[in-house]
Write a protein that holds these residues in place. Structure first.
Motif, PDB file in Angstrom:
ATOM      1  N   UNK A  41       0.810  -1.209   0.000  1.00  0.00           N
ATOM      2  CA  UNK A  41       0.000   0.000   0.000  1.00  0.00           C
ATOM      3  C   UNK A  41       0.842   1.257   0.000  1.00  0.00           C
ATOM      4  N   UNK A  42       0.275   2.341  -0.549  1.00  0.00           N
ATOM      5  CA  UNK A  42       0.897   3.663  -0.567  1.00  0.00           C
ATOM      6  C   UNK A  42      -0.017   4.657   0.144  1.00  0.00           C
ATOM      7  N   UNK A  43       0.579   5.645   0.800  1.00  0.00           N
ATOM      8  CA  UNK A  43      -0.177   6.775   1.315  1.00  0.00           C
ATOM      9  C   UNK A  43       0.562   8.050   0.934  1.00  0.00           C
ATOM     10  N   UNK A  44      -0.198   9.116   0.677  1.00  0.00           N
ATOM     11  CA  UNK A  44       0.435  10.363   0.263  1.00  0.00           C
ATOM     12  C   UNK A  44      -0.366  11.577   0.681  1.00  0.00           C
ATOM     13  N   UNK A  45       0.317  12.700   0.745  1.00  0.00           N
ATOM     14  CA  UNK A  45      -0.317  13.977   1.063  1.00  0.00           C
ATOM     15  C   UNK A  45       0.361  15.074   0.269  1.00  0.00           C
ATOM     16  N   UNK A  46      -0.384  16.117  -0.057  1.00  0.00           N
ATOM     17  CA  UNK A  46       0.164  17.255  -0.805  1.00  0.00           C
ATOM     18  C   UNK A  46      -0.565  18.519  -0.378  1.00  0.00           C
ATOM     19  N   UNK A  47       0.144  19.647  -0.450  1.00  0.00           N
ATOM     20  CA  UNK A  47      -0.410  20.921  -0.004  1.00  0.00           C
ATOM     21  C   UNK A  47       0.056  22.016  -0.948  1.00  0.00           C
ATOM     22  N   UNK A  48      -0.885  22.807  -1.435  1.00  0.00           N
ATOM     23  CA  UNK A  48      -0.568  23.979  -2.257  1.00  0.00           C
ATOM     24  C   UNK A  48      -0.709  25.223  -1.403  1.00  0.00           C
ATOM     25  N   UNK A  49       0.384  25.947  -1.213  1.00  0.00           N
ATOM     26  CA  UNK A  49       0.376  27.130  -0.366  1.00  0.00           C
ATOM     27  C   UNK A  49      -0.111  28.340  -1.148  1.00  0.00           C
ATOM     28  N   UNK A  50      -0.600  29.325  -0.436  1.00  0.00           N
ATOM     29  CA  UNK A  50      -1.143  30.520  -1.073  1.00  0.00           C
ATOM     30  C   UNK A  50      -0.069  31.349  -1.767  1.00  0.00           C
ATOM     31  N   UNK A  51       1.208  31.164  -1.379  1.00  0.00           N
ATOM     32  CA  UNK A  51       2.297  31.930  -2.002  1.00  0.00           C
ATOM     33  C   UNK A  51       2.851  31.256  -3.257  1.00  0.00           C
ATOM     34  N   UNK A  52       2.216  30.151  -3.712  1.00  0.00           N
ATOM     35  CA  UNK A  52       2.640  29.512  -4.952  1.00  0.00           C
ATOM     36  C   UNK A  52       3.503  28.285  -4.789  1.00  0.00           C
ATOM     37  N   UNK A  53       3.950  28.000  -3.569  1.00  0.00           N
ATOM     38  CA  UNK A  53       4.742  26.801  -3.333  1.00  0.00           C
ATOM     39  C   UNK A  53       3.839  25.574  -3.266  1.00  0.00           C
ATOM     40  N   UNK A  54       4.375  24.438  -3.697  1.00  0.00           N
ATOM     41  CA  UNK A  54       3.698  23.143  -3.558  1.00  0.00           C
ATOM     42  C   UNK A  54       4.636  22.178  -2.842  1.00  0.00           C
ATOM     43  N   UNK A  55       4.106  21.423  -1.890  1.00  0.00           N
ATOM     44  CA  UNK A  55       4.901  20.426  -1.183  1.00  0.00           C
ATOM     45  C   UNK A  55       4.118  19.119  -1.150  1.00  0.00           C
TER      46      UNK A  55
END
Length: 250
Positions: A145-159
């Protein structure tokens, strides 16, 4: 399971976990499936080491608040002449049977990514994979199995971050071994834009269980031809590989 599954990702040194937005996100971070805007289908194929062939196929379909994805990865080792070892030769001398033997590695993956927030800035995802190996008359399989998370910040960065291939051992004949289980964390800087050009720098660090931590930096540039809709993309990556990895860094 750790080999490239996307031509686009490969061109970036696979540093694209933070910006993945097509069906192949399934193989890198299932959370990013939630970024796929509609039905997406894609495949990649390459001649790999020696006479092997490496390919991947994936499809993503929006479902409720997220996106479901299915993928297939295949490493085909080709065929070889079957030779039966002679008694007492320790496998050094044998007799051809006139038949051939083949070998393949396969992985089938099903995943789902869902977005939260008014602008879908938070994304979570999970995937279930079945890996199978066939060598001559022997075969074995394992679930992971895989698990993942991602977040797009308001200043344009993505992590983004993902844990992959957590599961059971794969047993083939009398040999049993765990699947390679990497973690990866990626970031992408805000996009630089002009009227016709865009440039997006990105980076990723990763580690497979028992191996060294490695990293890669990459960039993707695009050029749009006015109102015609034509888009030309260019990609490059530079990998900081482990001491036992002889592959070229660029």
């Amino acid at each position: 399971l750790t080999l490239p599954a996307s031509a686009r990702a490969l061109a970036l040194g696979e540093a694209w976990g933070a910006v993945a937005d097509d069906e192949n996100a399934l193989f890198y971070n299932p959370a990013q499936l939630a970024r796929v805007p509609g039905l997406a289908v894609g495949g990649s194929l390459q001649n790999y080491i020696a006479s092997t062939s490496l390919g991947a196929f994936a499809v993503a379909v929006p479902l409720r608040r997220g996106t479901i994805g299915f993928g297939l990865q295949l490493l085909d080792y080709g065929s070889a002449e079957e030779i039966v070892p002679a008694d007492g030769s320790s496998g050094q001398v044998g007799t051809p049977t006139g038949s051939t033997v083949t070998a393949q590695d396969m992985a089938f993956t099903l995943g789902y990514g869902i977005a939260f927030g008014s602008r879908h800035e938070l994304r979570l995802g999970a995937a279930l994979a079945y890996a199978r190996q066939e060598v001559a008359s022997y075969s074995g399989g394992a679930m992971a199995g895989d698990i993942g998370a991602a977040w797009s910040l308001s200043n344009g960065w993505d992590v983004s971050a993902a844990l992959q291939h957590l599961g059971s051992n794969l047993t083939l004949a009398a040999v049993s071994a765990p699947l390679p289980a990497p973690w990866r964390a990626a970031a992408a800087a805000p996009m630089v834009r002009t009227d016709a050009f865009t440039l997006r720098p990105m980076a990723e660090v990763r580690q497979v269980t028992g191996a060294e931590v490695t990293g890669v930096i990459g960039a993707e540039g695009t050029w749009r031809a006015g109102t015609s809709g034509t888009v030309l993309s260019a990609r490059a990556g530079y990998a900081f590989r482990g001491s036992t990895d002889a592959r070229a860094p660029f």
